[in-house]
Design a protein around this motif. Structure first.
Motif, mmCIF file in Angstrom:
data_model
loop_
_atom_site.group_PDB
_atom_site.id
_atom_site.type_symbol
_atom_site.label_atom_id
_atom_site.label_comp_id
_atom_site.label_asym_id
_atom_site.label_seq_id
_atom_site.Cartn_x
_atom_site.Cartn_y
_atom_site.Cartn_z
ATOM 1 N N ALA A 41 14.818 -11.471 -80.592
ATOM 2 C CA ALA A 41 14.730 -10.024 -80.782
ATOM 3 C C ALA A 41 13.476 -9.635 -81.567
ATOM 4 C CB ALA A 41 15.967 -9.525 -81.521
ATOM 5 N N GLY A 42 12.719 -10.623 -82.051
ATOM 6 C CA GLY A 42 11.481 -10.349 -82.772
ATOM 7 C C GLY A 42 11.684 -10.009 -84.240
ATOM 8 N N LYS A 43 12.823 -10.402 -84.813
ATOM 9 C CA LYS A 43 13.126 -10.056 -86.206
ATOM 10 C C LYS A 43 12.703 -11.134 -87.200
ATOM 11 C CE LYS A 43 17.030 -7.168 -84.945
ATOM 12 N NZ LYS A 43 18.481 -6.974 -85.045
ATOM 13 N N VAL A 44 12.540 -12.385 -86.752
ATOM 14 C CA VAL A 44 12.127 -13.468 -87.653
ATOM 15 C C VAL A 44 10.945 -14.201 -87.034
ATOM 16 C CG1 VAL A 44 14.408 -13.813 -88.694
ATOM 17 C CG2 VAL A 44 13.773 -15.113 -86.679
ATOM 18 N N ASN A 45 10.230 -14.927 -87.877
ATOM 19 C CA ASN A 45 9.072 -15.702 -87.430
ATOM 20 C C ASN A 45 9.504 -17.053 -86.882
ATOM 21 O OD1 ASN A 45 7.374 -13.669 -88.336
ATOM 22 N ND2 ASN A 45 7.136 -14.613 -90.352
ATOM 23 N N VAL A 46 8.613 -17.664 -86.124
ATOM 24 C CA VAL A 46 8.909 -18.968 -85.540
ATOM 25 C C VAL A 46 9.033 -20.037 -86.619
ATOM 26 C CG1 VAL A 46 6.500 -19.622 -85.127
ATOM 27 C CG2 VAL A 46 8.303 -20.532 -83.653
ATOM 28 N N ASP A 47 8.298 -19.894 -87.724
ATOM 29 C CA ASP A 47 8.387 -20.907 -88.778
ATOM 30 C C ASP A 47 9.767 -20.919 -89.428
ATOM 31 O OD1 ASP A 47 7.849 -18.418 -89.862
ATOM 32 O OD2 ASP A 47 6.684 -19.210 -91.552
ATOM 33 N N GLN A 48 10.406 -19.773 -89.557
ATOM 34 C CA GLN A 48 11.766 -19.722 -90.107
ATOM 35 C C GLN A 48 12.752 -20.425 -89.176
ATOM 36 O OE1 GLN A 48 11.907 -15.445 -90.492
ATOM 37 N NE2 GLN A 48 11.773 -15.584 -92.738
ATOM 38 N N VAL A 49 12.566 -20.221 -87.890
ATOM 39 C CA VAL A 49 13.441 -20.857 -86.908
ATOM 40 C C VAL A 49 13.242 -22.372 -86.931
ATOM 41 C CG1 VAL A 49 14.009 -21.031 -84.454
ATOM 42 C CG2 VAL A 49 13.477 -18.809 -85.456
ATOM 43 N N MET A 50 11.997 -22.812 -87.009
ATOM 44 C CA MET A 50 11.704 -24.244 -87.021
ATOM 45 C C MET A 50 12.253 -24.920 -88.278
ATOM 46 S SD MET A 50 10.361 -24.943 -84.184
ATOM 47 C CE MET A 50 9.879 -26.616 -84.514
ATOM 48 N N ILE A 51 12.096 -24.269 -89.434
ATOM 49 C CA ILE A 51 12.625 -24.838 -90.680
ATOM 50 C C ILE A 51 14.141 -24.930 -90.618
ATOM 51 C CG2 ILE A 51 12.935 -24.389 -93.146
ATOM 52 C CD1 ILE A 51 10.063 -23.269 -93.144
ATOM 53 N N GLY A 52 14.792 -23.878 -90.163
ATOM 54 C CA GLY A 52 16.252 -23.890 -90.051
ATOM 55 C C GLY A 52 16.750 -24.945 -89.083
ATOM 56 N N SER A 53 16.063 -25.092 -87.952
ATOM 57 C CA SER A 53 16.507 -26.082 -86.968
ATOM 58 C C SER A 53 16.263 -27.507 -87.468
ATOM 59 C CB SER A 53 15.823 -25.856 -85.621
ATOM 60 O OG SER A 53 14.434 -26.018 -85.743
ATOM 61 N N GLU A 54 15.173 -27.743 -88.191
ATOM 62 C CA GLU A 54 14.931 -29.073 -88.756
ATOM 63 C C GLU A 54 15.959 -29.415 -89.829
ATOM 64 O OE1 GLU A 54 12.866 -31.682 -88.023
ATOM 65 O OE2 GLU A 54 12.496 -30.516 -86.208
ATOM 66 N N GLN A 55 16.316 -28.436 -90.642
ATOM 67 C CA GLN A 55 17.350 -28.673 -91.655
ATOM 68 C C GLN A 55 18.676 -29.025 -90.996
ATOM 69 O OE1 GLN A 55 17.279 -25.056 -93.957
ATOM 70 N NE2 GLN A 55 15.896 -25.927 -95.489
#
Length: 102
Positions: A61-75
């Motif tokens: 939806a364009g509300k968060v950056n890709v780096d936030q998604v990558m950090i969350g998925s790596e965690q």
């Protein structure tokens, strides 16, 4: 000036007397606490997985950056890998106990 204050010998012995241990858990209580610890850990991994799903939806939806998604998925990935390794070690330990002769 420092004064020497002497403690009677009886009081000194009372100070070093070991205190009785009253909070020793029974084996059943230990098993329950270990089980609840594992349940809480698995619930935490599930919560991280749900958080990643939410972040992915927000990214689309364009509300968060890709780096936030990558950090969350790596965690979430690291938590899942750790949980898998712990499970493997528990199964290994159980199998080793079952192989021992009584």
């Amino acid at each position: 000036m420092i004064q020497n204050i002497s403690i009677p010998a009886v009081q000194q012995l009372e100070l070093i007397k070991p205190q009785p241990v009253t909070d020793t858990p029974t084996p059943a209580e230990s098993l329950n606490s270990f089980g609840s610890y594992l349940k809480n850990a698995i619930d935490g991994v599930a919560a991280q997985e749900q958080n990643v799903q939410t972040l992915n939806n927000q990214f689309m939806a364009g509300k968060v950056n890709v780096d936030q998604v990558m950090i969350g998925s790596e965690q979430a990935l690291l938590s899942l890998q750790l949980t898998t390794q712990v499970r493997n070690k528990v199964i290994e330990a159980y199998q080793e106990i079952m192989r021992t002769q009584m």
